[in-house]
Write an enzyme that holds these catalytic residues in place. Structure first.
Site, mmCIF file in Angstrom:
data_model
loop_
_atom_site.group_PDB
_atom_site.id
_atom_site.type_symbol
_atom_site.label_atom_id
_atom_site.label_comp_id
_atom_site.label_asym_id
_atom_site.label_seq_id
_atom_site.Cartn_x
_atom_site.Cartn_y
_atom_site.Cartn_z
ATOM 1 N N LEU A 24 40.389 37.150 31.181
ATOM 2 C CA LEU A 24 39.582 37.985 32.078
ATOM 3 C C LEU A 24 40.517 38.888 32.879
ATOM 4 O O LEU A 24 41.378 38.403 33.609
ATOM 5 C CB LEU A 24 38.746 37.120 33.020
ATOM 6 C CG LEU A 24 37.829 36.083 32.349
ATOM 7 C CD1 LEU A 24 36.944 35.412 33.398
ATOM 8 C CD2 LEU A 24 36.997 36.694 31.232
ATOM 9 N N ALA A 25 40.331 40.198 32.716
ATOM 10 C CA ALA A 25 41.277 41.131 33.335
ATOM 11 C C ALA A 25 40.596 42.415 33.775
ATOM 12 O O ALA A 25 41.201 43.477 33.777
ATOM 13 C CB ALA A 25 42.398 41.449 32.343
ATOM 14 N N ALA A 26 39.329 42.318 34.156
ATOM 15 C CA ALA A 26 38.596 43.550 34.472
ATOM 16 C C ALA A 26 38.581 43.865 35.960
ATOM 17 O O ALA A 26 38.215 44.970 36.353
ATOM 18 C CB ALA A 26 37.164 43.446 33.953
ATOM 19 N N ARG B 10 42.834 44.206 47.014
ATOM 20 C CA ARG B 10 43.783 43.795 48.049
ATOM 21 C C ARG B 10 45.235 44.163 47.724
ATOM 22 O O ARG B 10 46.115 44.042 48.561
ATOM 23 C CB ARG B 10 43.667 42.288 48.305
ATOM 24 C CG ARG B 10 42.449 41.927 49.132
ATOM 25 C CD ARG B 10 42.252 40.434 49.214
ATOM 26 N NE ARG B 10 41.656 39.909 47.992
ATOM 27 C CZ ARG B 10 41.587 38.615 47.683
ATOM 28 N NH1 ARG B 10 42.089 37.721 48.504
ATOM 29 N NH2 ARG B 10 41.027 38.218 46.562
ATOM 30 N N THR C 136 32.745 36.644 37.044
ATOM 31 C CA THR C 136 33.536 36.044 35.960
ATOM 32 C C THR C 136 32.664 35.602 34.780
ATOM 33 O O THR C 136 33.091 35.693 33.625
ATOM 34 C CB THR C 136 34.344 34.842 36.486
ATOM 35 O OG1 THR C 136 33.467 34.000 37.255
ATOM 36 C CG2 THR C 136 35.492 35.278 37.366
ATOM 37 N N TYR D 200 42.995 33.821 33.072
ATOM 38 C CA TYR D 200 42.860 34.942 33.992
ATOM 39 C C TYR D 200 44.100 35.829 33.870
ATOM 40 O O TYR D 200 45.228 35.325 33.841
ATOM 41 C CB TYR D 200 42.783 34.444 35.446
ATOM 42 C CG TYR D 200 41.455 33.845 35.877
ATOM 43 C CD1 TYR D 200 40.409 33.657 34.987
ATOM 44 C CD2 TYR D 200 41.267 33.489 37.212
ATOM 45 C CE1 TYR D 200 39.205 33.112 35.413
ATOM 46 C CE2 TYR D 200 40.072 32.943 37.649
ATOM 47 C CZ TYR D 200 39.043 32.755 36.745
ATOM 48 O OH TYR D 200 37.863 32.223 37.176
ATOM 49 N N GLY D 201 43.858 37.129 33.866
ATOM 50 C CA GLY D 201 44.982 38.068 33.802
ATOM 51 C C GLY D 201 45.851 38.042 35.044
ATOM 52 O O GLY D 201 46.974 38.536 35.029
ATOM 53 N N GLU E 214 31.728 27.712 45.032
ATOM 54 C CA GLU E 214 32.614 28.762 45.535
ATOM 55 C C GLU E 214 32.796 28.600 47.035
ATOM 56 O O GLU E 214 31.889 28.149 47.738
ATOM 57 C CB GLU E 214 32.030 30.144 45.217
ATOM 58 C CG GLU E 214 32.093 30.485 43.747
ATOM 59 C CD GLU E 214 33.491 30.362 43.195
ATOM 60 O OE1 GLU E 214 34.371 31.124 43.599
ATOM 61 O OE2 GLU E 214 33.729 29.453 42.365
ATOM 62 N N ARG F 165 101.368 69.818 26.366
ATOM 63 C CA ARG F 165 101.526 70.011 27.808
ATOM 64 C C ARG F 165 102.142 71.381 28.023
ATOM 65 O O ARG F 165 103.055 71.758 27.286
ATOM 66 C CB ARG F 165 102.547 68.972 28.296
ATOM 67 C CG ARG F 165 102.079 68.096 29.405
ATOM 68 C CD ARG F 165 103.178 67.154 29.774
ATOM 69 N NE ARG F 165 102.815 65.769 29.506
ATOM 70 C CZ ARG F 165 103.669 64.771 29.514
ATOM 71 N NH1 ARG F 165 104.964 64.984 29.722
ATOM 72 N NH2 ARG F 165 103.267 63.547 29.293
HETATM 73 C C1 UD1 Z 1 37.526 32.518 40.734
HETATM 74 C C2 UD1 Z 1 36.605 31.297 40.607
HETATM 75 C C3 UD1 Z 1 37.014 30.262 41.651
HETATM 76 C C4 UD1 Z 1 38.470 29.913 41.484
HETATM 77 C C5 UD1 Z 1 39.328 31.165 41.521
HETATM 78 C C6 UD1 Z 1 40.754 30.811 41.148
HETATM 79 C C7 UD1 Z 1 34.443 32.133 39.882
HETATM 80 C C8 UD1 Z 1 33.065 32.467 40.288
HETATM 81 N N1 UD1 Z 1 35.260 31.693 40.841
HETATM 82 O O1 UD1 Z 1 37.267 33.118 41.998
HETATM 83 O O2 UD1 Z 1 36.232 29.089 41.496
HETATM 84 O O3 UD1 Z 1 38.871 29.024 42.513
HETATM 85 O O4 UD1 Z 1 38.874 32.133 40.561
HETATM 86 O O5 UD1 Z 1 41.611 31.913 41.291
HETATM 87 O O6 UD1 Z 1 34.773 32.242 38.716
HETATM 88 N N2 UD1 Z 1 37.125 39.260 36.633
HETATM 89 C C9 UD1 Z 1 36.582 40.089 35.683
HETATM 90 N N3 UD1 Z 1 35.345 40.603 35.882
HETATM 91 C C10 UD1 Z 1 34.607 40.335 36.973
HETATM 92 C C11 UD1 Z 1 35.181 39.492 37.962
HETATM 93 C C12 UD1 Z 1 36.415 38.963 37.761
HETATM 94 O O7 UD1 Z 1 37.226 40.355 34.658
HETATM 95 O O8 UD1 Z 1 33.485 40.843 37.071
HETATM 96 C C13 UD1 Z 1 38.474 38.697 36.421
HETATM 97 C C14 UD1 Z 1 39.477 39.191 37.422
HETATM 98 O O9 UD1 Z 1 40.136 40.334 36.944
HETATM 99 C C15 UD1 Z 1 40.408 37.998 37.538
HETATM 100 C C16 UD1 Z 1 39.529 36.801 37.270
HETATM 101 O O10 UD1 Z 1 38.405 37.295 36.583
HETATM 102 O O11 UD1 Z 1 41.430 38.034 36.575
HETATM 103 C C17 UD1 Z 1 39.116 36.078 38.536
HETATM 104 O O12 UD1 Z 1 38.341 36.939 39.337
HETATM 105 P P1 UD1 Z 1 38.362 36.870 40.916
HETATM 106 O O13 UD1 Z 1 37.409 37.867 41.434
HETATM 107 O O14 UD1 Z 1 39.758 36.946 41.411
HETATM 108 O O15 UD1 Z 1 37.751 35.410 41.139
HETATM 109 P P2 UD1 Z 1 37.812 34.577 42.458
HETATM 110 O O16 UD1 Z 1 36.801 35.101 43.407
HETATM 111 O O17 UD1 Z 1 39.197 34.481 42.926
#
Ligand code: UD1
Ligand code: CA
Length: 455
Positions: free
Chosen positions: A8-10, A15, A79, A100-101, A152, A438
């Site tokens: 997942l990297a979208a 921040r 996610t 996760y990316g 969450e 030289r």
């Molecule tokens: C998520 C988990 C949380 C966990 C935490 C760990 C969920 C709902 N929550 O929260 O339980 O403790 O990770 O770090 O899954 N991403 C997408 N598309 C989206 C949203 C996110 O690709 O629509 C990717 C992000 O790029 C990232 C990853 O998913 O790589 C995690 O997303 P992020 O929004 O950081 O999740 P957290 O709120 O941190």
């Protein structure tokens, strides 16, 4: 079961406050996402899917590997929604491992353990016990210790917030079941998102085995959301690579000041002083010593070779017992035989120096084939470039090049030849003879230095 990995990297990574998509932020000189892909590859999956969205084209361009499958998540709705974008490309019979990316340090061994525990009727998630669980989803277990669901942070009640076991987000589950659970997800939560984590509760309700594997080292599940966490992850990466070097038998004067940003093969009793950066593929023989402030990229140094302070070595090799630096620069295509000395302010490029040859001071050696036991005097320049083409300089064994010599390539200096200091050599210099070029020195009688007229 065959394995499909989804990264997942979208997400945007607000921040970070950066023009660069978060998953392209560099860790040890490479994008975060590249680290995750490299780890994923170690599991030899049937396919690697990357869910991209924010900065999509830039992300794809940074990882041009033809075998990656890309799924676009046009709108970031959570996610669970993200994983949904990749699932159509994954057959029912596969185990899906979700990464996760922005969690770049997770180890292949840890992931293999997760995959082993998942199966047609089993889901495995990676959890971690953190001293400060704030912000993370919490793993909620029943009295018997069985995982019940993930809540969450923003949706948790007082009691749930006190739980120190957090969800890392990484999980392995059967594709068919994920498809079913994701289809049933709602977004009735604090963030209005489709939570992948709600699949845990769904699995429990269906009576599947749900196991939370607790990560041994919390460093491997560190996520990057801001630049402080990016620096923490960089430090954790540095520490791990430094420990590997020490385990291989190297002394690091300060492990916090050596950066391995590639792969290093290291002999025994190697000593690395402070502020050393190693990138690409580096091989160091037994007892190699690297002085402070050196950058070594893609190079191989033989046993007992010493690199003194402030050297930059790239795409070069040196044999045994060489002395390099201080303040030397070895550029790509440099090959030093055993016992070669390269001293301060000497630049060598695309050149071979034979055993025991020396260039100790202030010289440029480019596109040269230098034999054994040659002495290159201070301030020697191989004039290899005519403005359009590069030409080679060839110097035979035992030759002595006097200081301040310009060698106008293409040019040859024979074995045991001596070149007088200050010469400009544009024609072959024969073996065993003194050659010099030289102008006659003159002293002008009666000459007076000009003076300013008194006012
Ligand atoms: C998520 C988990 C949380 C966990 C935490 C760990 C969920 C709902 N929550 O929260 O339980 O403790 O990770 O770090 O899954 N991403 C997408 N598309 C989206 C949203 C996110 O690709 O629509 C990717 C992000 O790029 C990232 C990853 O998913 O790589 C995690 O997303 P992020 O929004 O950081 O999740 P957290 O709120 O941190
Ligand atoms: Ca996160």
């Amino acid at each position: 079961m065959p394995l499909s990995i989804v990264i997942l990297a979208a997400g945007q990574g607000k921040r970070m406050r950066s023009y660069l998509p978060k998953v392209l932020q560099p860790l040890a000189g490479r994008p975060l996402l590249a680290h995750v892909v490299a780890t994923a590859r170690q599991l030899h999956p049937a396919a690697i899917h990357i869910v991209h969205g924010h900065g999509g084209d830039q992300v794809r361009a940074a990882l041009p590997d033809a075998d990656l499958a890309w799924a676009l998540q046009a709108e970031q709705l959570g996610t669970g929604h993200a994983l949904m974008q990749a699932l159509p490309g994954i057959p029912d019979g596969h185990t899906v491992l979700v990464l996760y990316g922005d969690v770049p340090l997770v180890r292949a061994g840890t992931l293999a353990g997760l995959v082993d525990r998942a199966g047609p009727q089993a889901l495995a998630l990676l959890s971690a016990v953190l001293p400060d669980p704030a912000g993370y989803g919490r793993v909620i277990r029943d009295r018997a210790g069985r995982v019940v669901r993930i809540v969450e942070h923003r949706d948790a009640n007082h009691k749930e917030l006190a739980v120190a076991e957090v969800n890392t987000g990484l999980l392995a589950a059967p594709a068919a079941a994920l498809r079913r659970w994701l289809a049933g997800l709602g977004r009735d939560n604090a963030q209005g998102e489709y939570y992948l984590t709600d699949c845990i509760g769904a699995a429990v309700r269906e009576g599947l085995a749900v196991e939370a594997v607790i990560a041994v080292s919390p460093a491997e599940v560190l996520g990057v959301n801001d630049r402080m966490q990016l620096a923490e992850v960089e430090a954790a990466h540095r520490r791990e690579r430094a420990f590997e070097l020490m385990q291989a038998g190297a002394t690091l004067i300060d492990p916090a000041r050596v950066d391995v940003r590639g792969s290093v093969a290291c002999g025994q009793d190697v000593v690395l002083d402070v502020n050393v950066i190693l990138t690409g593929q580096v091989r160091l023989g037994d007892r190699v010593r690297i002085g402070p402030n050196c950058v070594l990229s893609d190079c191989e140094l033989g046993a007992d070779t010493e690199v003194r302070a402030n050297c930059v070595i790239e795409g070069a090799s040196a044999g045994e017992r060489c002395q390099i630096g201080p303040f030397a620069r070895l550029r790509p295509g440099t090959r030093l035989a055993d016992g070669v000395h390269i001293g301060n302010f000497v630049e060598v490029k695309n050149s071979v120096l034979g055993p025991g040859s020396k260039a100790n001071h202030l010289s440029y050696v480019g596109d040269a084939d230098i034999g054994a036991r040659v002495n290159v005097g201070a301030g020697t320049v191989t004039c290899n470039y005519d403005g359009a083409n590069k030409h080679r300089t060839t110097i035979g064994d035992g030759a002595f090049i006097g200081s301040g010599t310009m060698l106008i390539a293409p040019v040859t200096v024979g074995e045991e030849a001596t070149i007088g200091a200050g010469s400009t050599i544009a024609h072959p210099a024969p073996a065993g003879k003194l050659t010099l070029e030289r102008n006659r020195q003159q002293t002008i009688q009666g000459w007076k230095r000009p003076r300013k007229a008194p006012k």
